[in-house]
Write an enzyme that holds these catalytic residues in place. Structure first.
Site, PDB file in Angstrom:
ATOM      1  N   GLU A 193     -20.173  37.918  12.638  1.00  0.00           N
ATOM      2  CA  GLU A 193     -20.163  38.331  11.241  1.00  0.00           C
ATOM      3  C   GLU A 193     -19.436  39.665  11.109  1.00  0.00           C
ATOM      4  O   GLU A 193     -19.963  40.706  11.503  1.00  0.00           O
ATOM      5  CB  GLU A 193     -21.588  38.462  10.717  1.00  0.00           C
ATOM      6  CG  GLU A 193     -22.459  37.235  10.942  1.00  0.00           C
ATOM      7  CD  GLU A 193     -23.930  37.584  10.914  1.00  0.00           C
ATOM      8  OE1 GLU A 193     -24.376  38.223   9.931  1.00  0.00           O
ATOM      9  OE2 GLU A 193     -24.653  37.251  11.875  1.00  0.00           O
TER      10      GLU A 193
ATOM     11  N   HIS B  28     -21.678  33.946   7.164  1.00  0.00           N
ATOM     12  CA  HIS B  28     -22.715  33.693   8.172  1.00  0.00           C
ATOM     13  C   HIS B  28     -22.603  32.277   8.752  1.00  0.00           C
ATOM     14  O   HIS B  28     -23.574  31.532   8.814  1.00  0.00           O
ATOM     15  CB  HIS B  28     -24.099  33.895   7.542  1.00  0.00           C
ATOM     16  CG  HIS B  28     -25.166  34.306   8.505  1.00  0.00           C
ATOM     17  ND1 HIS B  28     -25.731  33.441   9.414  1.00  0.00           N
ATOM     18  CD2 HIS B  28     -25.780  35.495   8.707  1.00  0.00           C
ATOM     19  CE1 HIS B  28     -26.660  34.064  10.117  1.00  0.00           C
ATOM     20  NE2 HIS B  28     -26.701  35.330   9.707  1.00  0.00           N
TER      21      HIS B  28
ATOM     22  N   HIS C 229     -30.080  41.229   3.843  1.00  0.00           N
ATOM     23  CA  HIS C 229     -29.148  40.226   3.312  1.00  0.00           C
ATOM     24  C   HIS C 229     -29.125  40.125   1.790  1.00  0.00           C
ATOM     25  O   HIS C 229     -29.112  39.032   1.217  1.00  0.00           O
ATOM     26  CB  HIS C 229     -29.451  38.868   3.923  1.00  0.00           C
ATOM     27  CG  HIS C 229     -29.135  38.799   5.398  1.00  0.00           C
ATOM     28  ND1 HIS C 229     -28.069  39.465   5.956  1.00  0.00           N
ATOM     29  CD2 HIS C 229     -29.764  38.160   6.417  1.00  0.00           C
ATOM     30  CE1 HIS C 229     -28.046  39.227   7.265  1.00  0.00           C
ATOM     31  NE2 HIS C 229     -29.053  38.454   7.572  1.00  0.00           N
TER      32      HIS C 229
END
Length: 378
Positions: A342, A208, A134
């Site tokens: 996502e 997200h 991430h």
């Protein structure tokens, strides 16, 4: 009462009723008008953070935070016309900036999802990152974005921008990213991504948001029905890192080609991991906008359709949501209490040549669009 007084009384009453009618008319007009508001949410690292609220003509609302370019709330009607929140959120800016925030509604980058061993090579140079997931220890979800209101075809939007500097979290190039959130009057939430760079860099952007379409009536999302327009998924190993193989969903727990509750096969998945955290290779690989997934929540009657230009979508079943963490209005989270869809390029693409390209180069402009469309089945 004489006729003069009676006439005066009726005249006063008529004026009062007319005034009341005008107030109701003004309120009705206001309710049907798209509006946007902005307020200061506080400060993080000495910088001001703002919250924007967008409301369309139907009354649907979307709230955004410049910390992490995050969606903090989405309020939509159910089959009874009752408005309630359909996403998880937190009560304060300090919670969003705290350690217990699980990327709640955030924009994720510079590279969302995973990069194996925190390393990749590009144009003869090897780069080492601050984390394998991430976008690094302080990815885009922990940055403060600049924001401005924009009007697009009489529909309201907020454009957020962030300059990710060369070597930030180990990534090369000065990367300018803009994310525009548009709330349309047909209850579409449109997310447009755009980016340019002065040095070749990998780039994978996503949002997200955690959805629970029951609007708080069900603390779990397990009875929600999901359909994914994908016949293949990415095989993954330890830590949900893709192996590089793309497998068929048929006769696996990952087959959502027809509507299926999240609960139906989740125990089969839990033999290997804590729940669904899988990347689907979508049927649409053209780069043009197409339907990727459909969701139906039976209690509320709400439906969600997800459209994207991206080649993949990650389905995450809220496996690590914990009751130790309190969400909006002090209500504790619960495992599988929400799900994420996502839209993105495949994880670890920079180290997997067979996967679609994720490298953005100078003179190129990255663009991507995702639409979350909210409907009701009565």
């Amino acid at each position: 009462m004489n006729k003069l007084k009676l006439a005066a009384c009726f005249s006063f009453l008529s004026l009062a009723l007319l005034a009341t009618e005008n107030v109701f008319s003004q309120n009705a007009a206001l309710a049907k008008k798209s509006v946007i508001s902005k307020k200061k949410a506080g400060q993080v690292q000495g910088q001001d953070v703002f919250e924007y609220t967008l409301q369309n003509k139907t009354g649907m609302q979307v709230q955004l935070l410049t910390y992490g370019a995050a969606i903090t709330n989405i309020v939509t009607p159910d089959k009874y016309g009752e408005m309630s929140s359909v996403v998880l959120g937190l009560d304060s800016l300090s919670h969003y900036a705290g350690k217990e925030n699980s990327l709640m509604g955030s924009t994720v980058g510079r590279v969302a999802n995973r990069i194996a061993n925190k390393k990749f090579s590009l144009d003869g140079h090897e780069y080492t990152l601050s984390s394998d997931i991430h976008g690094g220890v302080n990815g885009f979800d922990k940055r403060i974005w600049k924001a401005k209101e924009v009007t697009k075809k009489n529909e309201l939007a907020v454009e957020m921008s962030y300059l990710s500097k060369d070597d930030e979290e180990g990534f090369p190039g000065n990367l300018l990213v803009t994310v525009t959130f548009t709330l349309k009057n047909n209850n579409d939430l449109v997310i447009d991504y755009k980016a340019t760079t002065d040095k070749a860099t990998p780039l994978v952007l996503t949002n997200h948001t955690y959805f629970n379409l029951s609007g708080g009536r069900d603390s779990k999302a397990l009875n929600t029905e999901l359909t994914v327009l994908a016949d293949q998924f990415l095989e993954y190993g330890d830590g949900s890192m893709p192996t590089g193989k793309i497998l068929n969903v048929k006769e696996t727990p990952f087959d959502f080609t027809s509507p299926k509750t999240i609960a139906k096969d989740i125990e089969k998945v839990q033999q290997y991991t804590n729940g669904y955290d899988v990347t689907f290779a979508l049927r649409n690989q053209t780069g043009k906008l197409a339907l990727a997934a459909k969701v139906f929540e039976p209690i509320s009657g709400r439906e969600l359709e997800v459209y994207t230009t991206e080649p993949g979508v990650v389905f995450y079943s809220g496996n690590w949501l914990s009751e130790k963490v309190k969400g909006r209005n002090g209500v504790p989270y619960t495992k599988n209490g929400a799900f994420c869809l996502e839209t993105q390029h495949y994880p670890n693409s920079i180290n997997t040549p067979a996967f679609p390209n994720t490298v953005l180069r100078p003179q190129e402009t990255f663009t991507s669009q995702t639409i979350y469309r909210f409907l009701v089945r009565k």
